[in-house]
Design a protein around this motif. Structure first.
Motif, mmCIF file in Angstrom:
data_model
loop_
_atom_site.group_PDB
_atom_site.id
_atom_site.type_symbol
_atom_site.label_atom_id
_atom_site.label_comp_id
_atom_site.label_asym_id
_atom_site.label_seq_id
_atom_site.Cartn_x
_atom_site.Cartn_y
_atom_site.Cartn_z
ATOM 1 N N UNK A 1 38.812 -74.914 -38.329
ATOM 2 C CA UNK A 1 39.226 -76.213 -38.841
ATOM 3 C C UNK A 1 40.533 -76.644 -38.219
ATOM 4 N N UNK A 2 41.079 -77.755 -38.719
ATOM 5 C CA UNK A 2 42.312 -78.296 -38.155
ATOM 6 C C UNK A 2 43.300 -78.610 -39.268
ATOM 7 N N UNK A 3 44.485 -78.039 -39.134
ATOM 8 C CA UNK A 3 45.625 -78.420 -39.947
ATOM 9 C C UNK A 3 46.251 -79.620 -39.241
ATOM 10 N N UNK A 4 45.949 -80.820 -39.709
ATOM 11 C CA UNK A 4 46.455 -82.029 -39.055
ATOM 12 C C UNK A 4 47.914 -82.175 -39.463
ATOM 13 N N UNK A 5 48.754 -81.490 -38.671
ATOM 14 C CA UNK A 5 50.148 -81.351 -39.054
ATOM 15 C C UNK A 5 51.008 -80.992 -37.849
ATOM 16 N N UNK A 6 52.261 -81.465 -37.914
ATOM 17 C CA UNK A 6 52.681 -82.477 -38.871
ATOM 18 C C UNK A 6 52.325 -83.871 -38.378
ATOM 19 N N UNK A 7 51.873 -84.704 -39.286
ATOM 20 C CA UNK A 7 51.762 -86.116 -38.940
ATOM 21 C C UNK A 7 53.187 -86.649 -38.820
ATOM 22 N N UNK A 8 53.526 -87.158 -37.652
ATOM 23 C CA UNK A 8 54.894 -87.562 -37.354
ATOM 24 C C UNK A 8 55.086 -89.039 -37.680
ATOM 25 N N UNK A 9 55.877 -89.362 -38.700
ATOM 26 C CA UNK A 9 56.114 -90.772 -39.026
ATOM 27 C C UNK A 9 56.641 -91.536 -37.815
ATOM 28 N N UNK A 10 56.128 -92.746 -37.643
ATOM 29 C CA UNK A 10 56.564 -93.684 -36.601
ATOM 30 C C UNK A 10 56.093 -93.310 -35.194
ATOM 31 N N UNK A 11 55.677 -92.065 -34.978
ATOM 32 C CA UNK A 11 55.234 -91.659 -33.640
ATOM 33 C C UNK A 11 53.760 -91.298 -33.601
ATOM 34 N N UNK A 12 53.215 -90.812 -34.718
ATOM 35 C CA UNK A 12 51.814 -90.405 -34.706
ATOM 36 C C UNK A 12 51.039 -90.841 -35.917
#
Length: 319
Positions: free
Chosen positions: A211-222
């Motif tokens: 699976x995928x740990x969708x992390x870290x979601x980067x505010x303003x960049x991703x």
């Protein structure tokens, strides 16, 4: 969540120079004999995630935001450059693990490998601790997860395939963006995004749940919806069996290092937005923002028939 055009929010391709391949020059390895390698997770439920195992402390991936930087302070190091230049290696990890499992210590709970620092960072190519750990978990039929940003895991796919025949296994690849510019700025020595997706694909081809740990979601960049959709779509195409979204949080030990590197690597407008979002010792984004991003990712995953992490684990864990 950035709902404007995705391109202005991202820094230009020329803003971050490609990082040179990481080397061991300048790295000090502290080889230690661990007395224990299993750490209990407070409040763990029966048949749930109950234990963590980390064969390394410090990490050569040098991710600027890593929460594990805080722990380096307790080892007598700073939480900046020392984190990726002073690496602690539990050279007897597999031996100690076998002794602990012989007593039935984990019961029917899962062991989570690599939750603090990456168990497949480049030091693993040198010390090769993971094969012994995997064989031990397999021998005792202990359900386990592994989390990594490294394509080095592909070396051990035959061992994961063997383990998956004996117990519940889930390999989680940590990936917060498909954009190479985000990777180079924030995760300079981790494997490129496409290499991580290829690792998922290779695991699935071998019959190993991944699976995928969708992390870290980067505010303003991703965090643009189109970027998140593309990321989830790529995970689905690679064969991911589950996803777990996580928006970036900044621990006290990582704050100064992260913001200093951000100022060096990013265009001023992007650095200023990040600095403002995590100002005044703020560790995380507002709850409504986190919920919005999380819901968006889960909705896109559901479109592909990919369950949430908790639902997936509940469906496969051994009674």
């Amino acid at each position: 969540m950035n709902t404007h055009d995705p391109h202005p929010a991202l820094f230009p391709a020329s803003a971050v120079a490609p990082a040179p391949p990481p080397e061991f020059r300048g790295v000090t390895f502290h080889e230690i004999q661990a007395r224990t390698v299993l750490n209990r997770m407070p409040g763990a439920a029966p048949c749930g995630m109950g234990w963590t195992l980390n064969p390394y402390r410090g990490c050569a991936h040098a991710c600027t935001y890593c929460f594990a930087r805080d722990g380096h302070h307790h080892l007598g190091h700073n939480t900046g450059e020392d984190f990726h230049t002073h690496l602690y290696v539990k050279t007897n990890a597999a031996t100690v693990l076998r002794r602990e499992l012989r007593t039935g210590k984990t019961g029917d709970q899962w062991v989570m490998v690599g939750t603090s620092t990456d168990c497949y960072q480049r030091a693993e190519a040198r010390y090769q601790l993971m094969p012994g750990i995997l064989r031990t978990l397999t021998d005792y039929r202990v359900p386990f997860t592994t989390t990594t940003k490294s394509a080095l895991l592909r070396r051990d796919i035959p061992l994961y395939a063997e383990a998956a025949q004996a117990t519940d296994v889930l390999v989680m690849t940590s990936l917060g963006s498909l954009d190479d510019r985000v990777w180079r700025a924030f995760e300079p020595a981790a494997s490129p995004p496409r290499a991580r997706l290829d690792t998922i694909r290779a695991l699935r081809d071998a019959g190993v749940p991944a699976g995928v740990l969708i992390a870290p979601v980067m505010p303003h960049a991703g965090d643009h919806p189109d970027a998140l959709d593309a990321l989830v779509d790529a995970c689905a195409k690679a064969g991911a069996v589950t996803v777990f979204p996580d928006v970036m949080r900044i621990s006290p030990g990582a704050r100064t290092w992260f913001l200093d590197r951000s100022a060096e690597a990013l265009p001023p407008h992007l650095h200023q937005r990040l600095a403002a979002s995590y100002a005044s010792s703020r560790r995380s984004m507002p709850p409504h923002y986190v919920q919005q991003v999380t819901d968006h990712i889960h909705a896109r995953a559901a479109h592909h028939g990919i369950p949430r992490w908790t639902d997936y684990v509940d469906s496969v864990r051994t009674p």
